[in-house]
Design a protein around this motif. Structure first.
Motif, PDB file in Angstrom:
ATOM      1  N   MET A 158       0.849  -1.188   0.000  1.00 18.77           N
ATOM      2  CA  MET A 158       0.000   0.000   0.000  1.00 18.77           C
ATOM      3  C   MET A 158       0.887   1.241   0.000  1.00 18.77           C
ATOM      4  SD  MET A 158      -3.131  -0.631   2.650  1.00 18.77           S
ATOM      5  CE  MET A 158      -4.451  -1.801   2.329  1.00 18.77           C
ATOM      6  N   LYS A 159       0.802   2.023  -1.044  1.00 19.74           N
ATOM      7  CA  LYS A 159       1.671   3.185  -1.187  1.00 19.74           C
ATOM      8  C   LYS A 159       0.996   4.507  -0.826  1.00 19.74           C
ATOM      9  CE  LYS A 159       5.069   0.678  -2.719  1.00 19.74           C
ATOM     10  NZ  LYS A 159       6.263   0.459  -1.867  1.00 19.74           N
ATOM     11  N   LEU A 160      -0.303   4.468  -0.520  1.00 28.12           N
ATOM     12  CA  LEU A 160      -1.026   5.695  -0.203  1.00 28.12           C
ATOM     13  C   LEU A 160      -1.362   5.754   1.275  1.00 28.12           C
ATOM     14  CD1 LEU A 160      -3.536   5.945  -3.197  1.00 28.12           C
ATOM     15  CD2 LEU A 160      -1.210   6.853  -3.021  1.00 28.12           C
ATOM     16  N   PHE A 161      -1.319   6.960   1.831  1.00 29.29           N
ATOM     17  CA  PHE A 161      -1.614   7.181   3.247  1.00 29.29           C
ATOM     18  C   PHE A 161      -2.451   8.440   3.369  1.00 29.29           C
ATOM     19  CE2 PHE A 161       0.117   8.853   7.492  1.00 29.29           C
ATOM     20  CZ  PHE A 161      -0.804   8.117   8.237  1.00 29.29           C
ATOM     21  N   LEU A 162      -3.633   8.315   3.994  1.00 25.31           N
ATOM     22  CA  LEU A 162      -4.462   9.472   4.300  1.00 25.31           C
ATOM     23  C   LEU A 162      -4.194   9.849   5.754  1.00 25.31           C
ATOM     24  CD1 LEU A 162      -5.767   8.249   1.741  1.00 25.31           C
ATOM     25  CD2 LEU A 162      -7.966   9.078   2.582  1.00 25.31           C
ATOM     26  N   PRO A 163      -3.330  10.832   5.991  1.00 24.90           N
ATOM     27  CA  PRO A 163      -2.852  11.125   7.348  1.00 24.90           C
ATOM     28  C   PRO A 163      -3.914  11.831   8.186  1.00 24.90           C
ATOM     29  CG  PRO A 163      -1.972  12.722   5.817  1.00 24.90           C
ATOM     30  CD  PRO A 163      -2.718  11.719   4.989  1.00 24.90           C
ATOM     31  N   PRO A 164      -3.821  11.723   9.521  1.00 25.79           N
ATOM     32  CA  PRO A 164      -4.788  12.357  10.417  1.00 25.79           C
ATOM     33  C   PRO A 164      -4.459  13.818  10.678  1.00 25.79           C
ATOM     34  CG  PRO A 164      -3.230  11.094  11.709  1.00 25.79           C
ATOM     35  CD  PRO A 164      -2.851  10.880  10.263  1.00 25.79           C
ATOM     36  N   ILE A 165      -4.402  14.606   9.625  1.00 23.74           N
ATOM     37  CA  ILE A 165      -4.052  16.021   9.739  1.00 23.74           C
ATOM     38  C   ILE A 165      -5.093  16.860   9.020  1.00 23.74           C
ATOM     39  CG2 ILE A 165      -1.579  15.535   9.889  1.00 23.74           C
ATOM     40  CD1 ILE A 165      -1.351  16.311   6.942  1.00 23.74           C
ATOM     41  N   GLY A 166      -5.036  18.160   9.240  1.00 24.46           N
ATOM     42  CA  GLY A 166      -5.921  19.071   8.538  1.00 24.46           C
ATOM     43  C   GLY A 166      -5.550  19.173   7.073  1.00 24.46           C
ATOM     44  N   GLY A 167      -6.513  19.525   6.261  1.00 23.83           N
ATOM     45  CA  GLY A 167      -6.261  19.676   4.832  1.00 23.83           C
ATOM     46  C   GLY A 167      -5.927  21.112   4.477  1.00 23.83           C
ATOM     47  N   LEU A 168      -6.417  21.544   3.330  1.00 22.44           N
ATOM     48  CA  LEU A 168      -6.207  22.916   2.883  1.00 22.44           C
ATOM     49  C   LEU A 168      -7.412  23.359   2.074  1.00 22.44           C
ATOM     50  CD1 LEU A 168      -5.364  23.037  -0.434  1.00 22.44           C
ATOM     51  CD2 LEU A 168      -3.382  21.843   0.487  1.00 22.44           C
ATOM     52  N   THR A 169      -7.555  24.672   1.942  1.00 18.40           N
ATOM     53  CA  THR A 169      -8.604  25.240   1.101  1.00 18.40           C
ATOM     54  C   THR A 169      -7.962  26.214   0.128  1.00 18.40           C
ATOM     55  OG1 THR A 169     -10.167  25.097   2.950  1.00 18.40           O
ATOM     56  CG2 THR A 169     -10.818  26.421   1.065  1.00 18.40           C
ATOM     57  N   VAL A 170      -8.349  26.091  -1.134  1.00 20.37           N
ATOM     58  CA  VAL A 170      -7.874  27.001  -2.177  1.00 20.37           C
ATOM     59  C   VAL A 170      -8.994  27.990  -2.490  1.00 20.37           C
ATOM     60  CG1 VAL A 170      -7.055  27.209  -4.550  1.00 20.37           C
ATOM     61  CG2 VAL A 170      -6.359  25.244  -3.154  1.00 20.37           C
ATOM     62  N   TYR A 171      -8.687  29.275  -2.404  1.00 20.72           N
ATOM     63  CA  TYR A 171      -9.636  30.329  -2.756  1.00 20.72           C
ATOM     64  C   TYR A 171      -9.167  30.943  -4.072  1.00 20.72           C
ATOM     65  CZ  TYR A 171     -11.266  29.900   2.055  1.00 20.72           C
ATOM     66  OH  TYR A 171     -11.767  29.412   3.238  1.00 20.72           O
ATOM     67  N   CYS A 172      -9.963  30.751  -5.115  1.00 20.33           N
ATOM     68  CA  CYS A 172      -9.584  31.220  -6.447  1.00 20.33           C
ATOM     69  C   CYS A 172     -10.473  32.391  -6.851  1.00 20.33           C
ATOM     70  CB  CYS A 172      -9.720  30.084  -7.459  1.00 20.33           C
ATOM     71  SG  CYS A 172      -9.398  30.590  -9.164  1.00 20.33           S
TER      72      CYS A 172
END
Length: 430
Positions: free
Chosen positions: A324-338
């Motif tokens: 398994m090469k993918l990891f969804l970490p227990p951290i906050g994400g991000l928001t992009v404002y365009c």
């Protein structure tokens, strides 16, 4: 002429084939036993008059037994107990045979609670029943690349190709909702009419595994790209990116209009109140571990071990599932404002005004005077709007990592130290 005697290599090959056949038979028998046990559990009706333990006591004892069994398995398969077959924590490409003889953790359903009576602490490559969906990270065709699958629901747990959980740090609240029976364990969200508000991509970078290592570029379209897999194979697949449109109102922007720094155009800056039209992208992290390791200049094994040990051992598959090469970490994400046309974000022929901003709850939200984060954020928004009005692209990326990912507790300790004359990095930050 006499018969030719088989060579030593032929004899060894025959022995290995026989052992493999016996092992396969054992796996099949074990699966049948687990299936029968599950059916018996489903038929069993609890008798309240004979029930001597409370439901919480039973759950605690079940967990204790599972932990004790896991400890026994760890000792039995540890390098000290079996140095010839057990892989080191750092040796992620260790002998696959060391995993192959492990019994499958086939879940049994509890008739009273509807929850599996067995706790699956981890899985192993080659384990019976483990059949992860294809994942070719960096392939430009989503059908060939495959979806990100991380759900531990009963229909999906054996098909996962990623470690972790959806929602980042919010996954803990999801767990509380399930534990308190406010959310069904196998709940499936309805994505009707939830498609992205604007079309994004695909772009050439999506087909290069070295270009993107911390998010899923197809994440905003996952439920629709892989609808047939969700329907036909009963697999839980969720988006890791959502795109919507909104209006933004900030008091400082009204002042910007009054002073002439912003000029309403009816499209981006909508009116004299400084109200802005914006396209918002919410992004949950999806880490491609080989790519993340490469960017930090370390090997993948070191990264996996550090993630495992420094999250309290919360994700044992970082160690046991090198496939398994993918990891969804227990951290906050991000928001992009365009601001302006989102298609121009990727246009090399126009200018881009970009502000990358780390979350600062005290200043950004509550206007605390202890730092100057909000003024910088407002300045970034203004410049992004101006560039979009000139025909370019304006973007603000807002990361959910308070105090440069140190957290508010450490951040406030640093503030206290500075106020008392110690302008240095606080020891707790390490």
């Amino acid at each position: 002429m006499g018969t030719t005697q088989p060579s030593q290599a032929d004899l060894l090959k025959q022995i290995l084939n026989t052992l493999q056949s016996v092992r396969n038979d054992y796996r099949e028998l074990s699966n049948h036993v687990h299936d029968m046990q599950g059916r018996l559990s489903a038929l069993a009706v609890p008798n309240p008059t004979r029930q001597s333990l409370t439901e919480s006591d039973q759950s605690a004892q079940s967990l204790q037994r599972a932990l004790e069994k896991q400890k026994e398995d760890s000792i039995r398969h540890s390098p000290a107990a079996n140095p010839s077959t057990s892989p080191s924590l750092l040796s992620l490409d260790g002998p696959r045979d060391s995993f192959a003889n492990r019994k499958p953790a086939s879940p049994q359903r509890n008739a009273a609670s509807g929850v599996s009576s067995r706790i699956i602490l981890t899985t192993y490559p080659g384990q019976s029943g483990i059949d992860p969906l294809i994942m070719n990270w960096g392939h430009p065709d989503p059908a060939q690349r495959g979806p990100v699958v991380v759900s531990r629901s009963q229909s999906t747990i054996r098909r996962r190709n990623a470690i972790g959980a959806h929602g980042g740090s919010y996954s803990v609240y999801h767990a509380l909702a399930v534990a308190s029976k406010n959310l069904d364990l196998d709940y499936k969200p309805d994505f009707t009419n939830a498609q992205p508000a604007v079309d994004i991509g695909p772009f050439p970078q999506w087909g290069d595994a070295k270009k993107i290592a911390s998010l899923d570029p197809f994440g905003h379209m996952a439920p629709w790209l892989f609808e047939s897999i969700m329907r036909d194979e009963n697999i839980h697949i969720r988006p890791t990116i959502a795109v919507t449109r909104a209006h933004m109102k900030l008091p400082e922007l009204e002042q910007s209009v009054r002073t002439g720094r912003l000029i309403p155009d009816g499209k981006i800056c909508l009116n004299a109140m400084g109200e802005l039209a914006v396209t918002k992208f919410a992004v949950e992290p999806v880490w491609y571990l080989p790519g993340v390791a490469e960017r930090f200049g370390i090997d993948e094994g070191t990264l996996r071990r550090s993630l495992f040990e420094n999250t309290g051992g919360s994700f044992p598959e970082l160690i046991t599932r090198a496939d398994m090469k993918l990891f969804l970490p227990p951290i906050g994400g991000l928001t992009v404002y365009c601001f302006g046309d989102p298609a121009k974000m990727s246009d090399p022929n126009v200018k881009l005004a970009l502000r990358i901003h780390d979350e600062c709850n005290g200043s950004d939200v509550f206007g605390s005077d202890i730092c100057t984060c909000r003024p910088y954020l407002i300045f970034g928004v203004e410049e992004a709007v101006k560039e979009a009005q000139r025909g370019g692209s304006g973007v603000v990326v807002y990361f959910r990592k308070e105090g440069r990912a140190l957290g508010e507790v450490t951040k406030y300790l640093v503030y206290n130290a500075r106020k008392r004359g110690t302008d240095r990095e606080f020891d707790a930050s390490t």
